[in-house]
Scaffold this motif. Structure first.
Motif: not given
Lengths: 250, 265
Positions: A118-120, A110-115
């Motif tokens: 990074k998400l993992q 929602t805050y724009g993190i797509r990587n």
């Protein structure tokens, strides 16, 4: 010690009904603050005022001031940004009907993190912080709804932590859980306060006594007494607090 | 005393359920008994244009109706504030569903066919049928959206997501089975519709080559066989067409259910 929230002269009306009356309260940083009181006393209402969840309710009117580290959350603060800083855990576990991974990643996305990597990292870190990593690490792609009630609630805590909030609001987070799951969540709350401030609404006075640094007692929309938990449970100043914690009503 | 009354009421309900099922089985077996023997290779190849027209009409109608219907349902369930306006919109939608299809057909024919000069064509039929299936599409989808637990929405809002993101990422995917049911119900209506299709798509026996081509769906073909054909075995052909129509509807249902289950798993 600095305060994370400073609430002054807060009134809240549902239509003509006044649910909160002149609430003044400073919530200190990196501590656990408990709200106790009988049903309908306004404790949950105040909690939902702090991340503006009451905004969605028709006919709510709020006056007074709520400062989050000095900035007024009702004046010119973006609700989405406020909710990133102030996370919330609900009474009934409400994981989304998505995978464990997607539940945790929902906030960061929602805050724009797509990587992906990074998400993992965020997902693993949050699940570890919520003490549920070992139980779900092999089933990150399974539906979150397949977890037990206690696991679902810790998942919801992890989901809130993934946004790296400064404050975690918990609205009777253990009232739908069994005693063992309750204990695990209480332990978790005690650990979480090293990193953030926790405000917890509870029906269970023993719970407040066990985990809270300070406690506020609410009655009919007013804060009757607010002080250190130790003081409140041993030497309450107000006779109404005394009556409530000794089980004379409520 | 009470026990006896319970038993009687229960027996009556079982009986009515059995009657309802029996009628269905009777109709299906009657049609199949009369139709199956006439389904031959030659017969099937003669129905290819009708089959293709039917599929085109279903696809075209859904392309027009689904976005409008789902969009309306989302607005009504997720955005609109309860009040007089909302209830009058709902009432209007309900009214739409009780208008006889021949009136939609006439309206579509006059507006699209004559005034806008699209004539008897797929595009005239698509838009007419789209308006016709909107009520069922909207109300079924709206029901599905409203049955999504409020706790999901609150969970999403509490994470800082706005209304749009909450709707698209959480509410709509959760309600997807309901949206698919809505689409299946609409397909049933499109396949079965005769009067409105007869007046808008027309009766041409050629395979439609573009949106402005006329065509003949299976239902219209069935009507023409039963009512207006003069060949001696027209009725047998009508039964055979009906049998095929039933299989088409069943096939589409199964296909949609299978693809969505596969997607979820």
């Amino acid at each position: 010690m600095s305060n994370v929230f400073e609430i002054s002269d807060l009134d809240l009306f549902y239509g003509n009904f006044q649910a909160l009356k002149k609430v003044n309260m400073d919530v200190p940083e990196r501590q656990v603050t408990a709200f106790i009181g009988p049903s309908g006393c306004g404790k949950s209402t105040l909690l939902k005022t702090l991340n503006r969840m009451n905004d969605a309710i028709e006919g709510v009117k709020i006056t007074g001031q709520v400062l989050l580290r000095g900035s007024d959350i009702y004046q010119g603060m973006d609700v989405s940004k406020l909710r990133k800083r102030v996370g919330m855990v609900f009474q009934n576990p409400n994981p989304f009907p998505l995978s464990v991974f997607d539940n945790i990643a929902y906030g960061p996305r929602t805050y724009g993190i797509r990587n992906k990597s990074k998400l993992q990292g965020i997902v693993e870190h949050s699940l570890k912080k919520a003490a549920i990593w070992d139980e779900v690490k092999d089933r990150l792609n399974k539906s979150a709804l397949s977890l037990s009630g206690g696991q679902q609630q810790r998942l919801c805590i992890a989901r809130a932590l993934a946004a790296e909030p400064e404050v975690l609001l918990m609205d009777e987070p253990t009232s739908a859980l069994d005693p063992i799951s309750t204990l695990r969540i209480e332990d978790l709350v005690m650990e979480l306060k090293q990193d953030l401030s926790v405000i917890i609404v509870t029906h269970n006075m023993q719970q407040a006594a066990r985990i809270a640094d300070q406690t506020a007692f609410f009655l009919h929309g007013e804060v009757i007494e607010y002080e250190s938990t130790e003081q409140m449970f041993h030497l309450p100043k107000d006779p109404r607090t005394q009556d409530y914690i000794t089980g004379r009503f409520g | 005393m009470n026990k006896r009354r319970d038993a009687v009421v229960k027996a009556l309900m079982v009986l009515s359920t059995a009657a309802a099922c029996a009628v269905l089985v009777w109709i299906l077996s009657f049609i199949m008994a009369n139709g199956l023997s006439h389904i031959t290779k030659d017969f099937l190849s003669s129905l290819v244009p009708q089959l293709i027209t039917t599929v085109y009409l279903i696809a075209g109608t859904l392309v027009v109706a689904l976005p409008i219907g789902v969009g309306t349902a989302i607005y009504l369930s997720e955005y609109a504030k309860p009040g007089k306006l909302l209830s009058s919109v709902r009432f209007a939608i309900q009214c739409l569903s009780s208008i006889p299809s021949i009136i939609y057909g006439l309206f579509g024919y006059v507006l699209m066919g004559t005034m806008l000069k699209f004539g008897f064509s797929l595009v005239t039929g698509m838009f007419t049928l789209a308006v016709m299936v909107l009520p069922i599409l909207i109300s079924t989808t709206e029901e599905a959206l409203m049955s999504v637990p409020q706790a999901y929405r609150e969970g999403s809002w509490a994470l800082g997501a706005g209304r749009l993101r909450t709707t698209m990422r959480i509410v709509l995917p959760t309600a997807l089975p309901g949206v698919i049911t809505a689409a299946i119900l609409s397909i049933g209506r499109i396949v079965g519709e005769t009067a409105a299709v007869y007046l808008t798509v027309g009766t041409s026996l050629k395979v439609p080559t573009n949106l402005l081509s006329s065509g003949r769906t299976l239902s219209v073909h069935l009507y023409l066989l039963a009512k207006e054909a003069i060949t001696p075995d027209a009725f047998s052909e009508a039964y055979a067409t009906a049998t095929l129509l039933i299989f088409v509807v069943l096939g589409i249902n199964l296909l949609v259910r299978l693809t969505t289950r596969w997607k979820k798993g």
